[in-house]
Motif scaffolding. Structure first.
Motif, PDB file in Angstrom:
ATOM      1  N   UNK A 103     -73.398 -16.357  35.370  1.00 40.53           N
ATOM      2  CA  UNK A 103     -74.287 -15.312  35.900  1.00 40.53           C
ATOM      3  C   UNK A 103     -74.394 -14.131  34.931  1.00 40.53           C
ATOM      4  N   UNK A 104     -73.268 -13.787  34.303  1.00 36.09           N
ATOM      5  CA  UNK A 104     -73.216 -12.653  33.393  1.00 36.09           C
ATOM      6  C   UNK A 104     -73.573 -13.030  31.956  1.00 36.09           C
ATOM      7  N   UNK A 105     -73.778 -14.318  31.706  1.00 35.49           N
ATOM      8  CA  UNK A 105     -74.047 -14.766  30.337  1.00 35.49           C
ATOM      9  C   UNK A 105     -72.830 -14.634  29.457  1.00 35.49           C
ATOM     10  N   UNK A 106     -71.671 -14.882  30.030  1.00 39.85           N
ATOM     11  CA  UNK A 106     -70.413 -14.713  29.312  1.00 39.85           C
ATOM     12  C   UNK A 106     -69.613 -16.013  29.332  1.00 39.85           C
ATOM     13  N   UNK A 107     -68.550 -16.031  28.543  1.00 42.59           N
ATOM     14  CA  UNK A 107     -67.639 -17.178  28.521  1.00 42.59           C
ATOM     15  C   UNK A 107     -66.232 -16.657  28.241  1.00 42.59           C
ATOM     16  N   UNK A 108     -65.243 -17.437  28.629  1.00 41.71           N
ATOM     17  CA  UNK A 108     -63.850 -17.093  28.350  1.00 41.71           C
ATOM     18  C   UNK A 108     -63.452 -17.699  27.023  1.00 41.71           C
ATOM     19  N   UNK A 109     -62.727 -16.936  26.226  1.00 42.05           N
ATOM     20  CA  UNK A 109     -62.247 -17.415  24.940  1.00 42.05           C
ATOM     21  C   UNK A 109     -60.769 -17.090  24.812  1.00 42.05           C
ATOM     22  N   UNK A 110     -60.023 -18.037  24.279  1.00 40.50           N
ATOM     23  CA  UNK A 110     -58.604 -17.834  24.022  1.00 40.50           C
ATOM     24  C   UNK A 110     -58.403 -17.906  22.519  1.00 40.50           C
ATOM     25  N   UNK A 111     -57.840 -16.843  21.968  1.00 38.69           N
ATOM     26  CA  UNK A 111     -57.528 -16.813  20.550  1.00 38.69           C
ATOM     27  C   UNK A 111     -56.020 -16.950  20.425  1.00 38.69           C
ATOM     28  N   UNK A 112     -55.581 -18.052  19.837  1.00 38.78           N
ATOM     29  CA  UNK A 112     -54.162 -18.265  19.580  1.00 38.78           C
ATOM     30  C   UNK A 112     -53.918 -17.949  18.115  1.00 38.78           C
ATOM     31  N   UNK A 113     -52.954 -17.094  17.854  1.00 39.48           N
ATOM     32  CA  UNK A 113     -52.648 -16.677  16.500  1.00 39.48           C
ATOM     33  C   UNK A 113     -51.162 -16.864  16.247  1.00 39.48           C
ATOM     34  N   UNK A 114     -50.823 -17.127  14.995  1.00 38.61           N
ATOM     35  CA  UNK A 114     -49.417 -17.289  14.637  1.00 38.61           C
ATOM     36  C   UNK A 114     -48.672 -15.965  14.726  1.00 38.61           C
ATOM     37  N   UNK A 115     -49.404 -14.868  14.592  1.00 35.31           N
ATOM     38  CA  UNK A 115     -48.810 -13.538  14.608  1.00 35.31           C
ATOM     39  C   UNK A 115     -49.634 -12.630  15.520  1.00 35.31           C
ATOM     40  N   UNK A 116     -49.039 -11.549  16.022  1.00 31.22           N
ATOM     41  CA  UNK A 116     -49.824 -10.612  16.831  1.00 31.22           C
ATOM     42  C   UNK A 116     -50.998 -10.066  16.029  1.00 31.22           C
ATOM     43  N   UNK A 117     -52.147  -9.946  16.670  1.00 33.79           N
ATOM     44  CA  UNK A 117     -53.361  -9.447  16.011  1.00 33.79           C
ATOM     45  C   UNK A 117     -53.587  -7.978  16.347  1.00 33.79           C
ATOM     46  N   UNK A 118     -54.029  -7.222  15.356  1.00 29.72           N
ATOM     47  CA  UNK A 118     -54.406  -5.826  15.588  1.00 29.72           C
ATOM     48  C   UNK A 118     -55.724  -5.807  16.362  1.00 29.72           C
ATOM     49  N   UNK A 133     -71.551 -18.207  19.320  1.00 27.70           N
ATOM     50  CA  UNK A 133     -71.797 -18.829  20.617  1.00 27.70           C
ATOM     51  C   UNK A 133     -72.976 -18.220  21.361  1.00 27.70           C
ATOM     52  N   UNK A 134     -73.454 -17.082  20.913  1.00 23.21           N
ATOM     53  CA  UNK A 134     -74.622 -16.477  21.538  1.00 23.21           C
ATOM     54  C   UNK A 134     -74.381 -15.961  22.942  1.00 23.21           C
ATOM     55  N   UNK A 135     -73.156 -15.579  23.251  1.00 22.93           N
ATOM     56  CA  UNK A 135     -72.868 -15.015  24.564  1.00 22.93           C
ATOM     57  C   UNK A 135     -71.705 -14.037  24.465  1.00 22.93           C
ATOM     58  N   UNK A 136     -71.597 -13.193  25.482  1.00 20.76           N
ATOM     59  CA  UNK A 136     -70.493 -12.243  25.575  1.00 20.76           C
ATOM     60  C   UNK A 136     -69.219 -13.036  25.867  1.00 20.76           C
TER      61      UNK A 136
END
Length: 177
Positions: A103-118, A133-136
């Motif tokens: 409905x909001x034109x969004x998607x969930x994304x999970x970013x897995x990183x080896x180290x904490x990201x700033x 991806x063309x979406x929020x």
């Protein structure tokens, strides 16, 4: 046996239709809260106890979740209890989030990183991913030391693996093929 996703779909759709006329964010919060409580083993015992009436189960669940006296919310929970679907709440909540995102034109994304990201790194990655991806995107960041380096991004059913572990696995597959 019918799959849980099939059982949950009409309830998620009904909740979303009601939420669109009132407050989607509030319904999302309620469903996440109800889902967490419904996942508890003691709630499984409560919901399946034949000595308790539907009204008693509903009253106990409402008390545990501190559900407001909002009529649509109570009616929704009452329908779940009466139809023996209280334990489907985690799947209902998951499907509700999918409907909300669509409905909001969004998607969930999970970013897995080896180290904490700033925060600046997360924002840079978010910008590139939203463009791709063309979406929020609703970003969740996780630290996974097994990646060795780089990041692995999951958006829906797509995985973008630019981690060192992913590259090593690809090299191993190429060498053994």
């Amino acid at each position: 046996m019918v799959e849980l996703s099939t059982i949950a779909r009409p309830y998620a759709e009904a909740a979303f239709e009601v939420a669109k006329t009132s407050n989607i964010a509030q319904w999302n919060d309620w469903l996440q809260s109800w889902s967490a409580v419904a996942s508890n083993d003691n709630i499984h015992l409560l919901a399946s106890n034949p000595k308790l009436s539907d009204q008693q189960v509903l009253d106990l669940f409402v008390e545990l979740t501190k559900t407001p006296a909002d009529a649509p919310a109570r009616n929704f929970l009452a329908a779940l209890v009466e139809n023996g679907r209280l334990l489907a709440l985690p799947e209902i909540a998951r499907q509700f989030v999918e409907l909300k995102n669509a409905h909001e034109g969004a998607a969930d994304a999970v970013i897995a990183s080896a180290f904490p990201l700033a925060d600046s790194d997360v924002q840079n990655i978010r910008g590139a991913l939203e463009k791709k991806f063309g979406s929020k995107l609703n970003i969740t960041v996780q630290v996974d030391e097994s990646l060795i380096g780089g990041v692995c991004v999951t958006v829906g059913d797509q995985i973008l693996d630019s981690s060192v572990r992913g590259k090593l696995n690809a090299m191993k597959a190429a060498l053994t093929a």
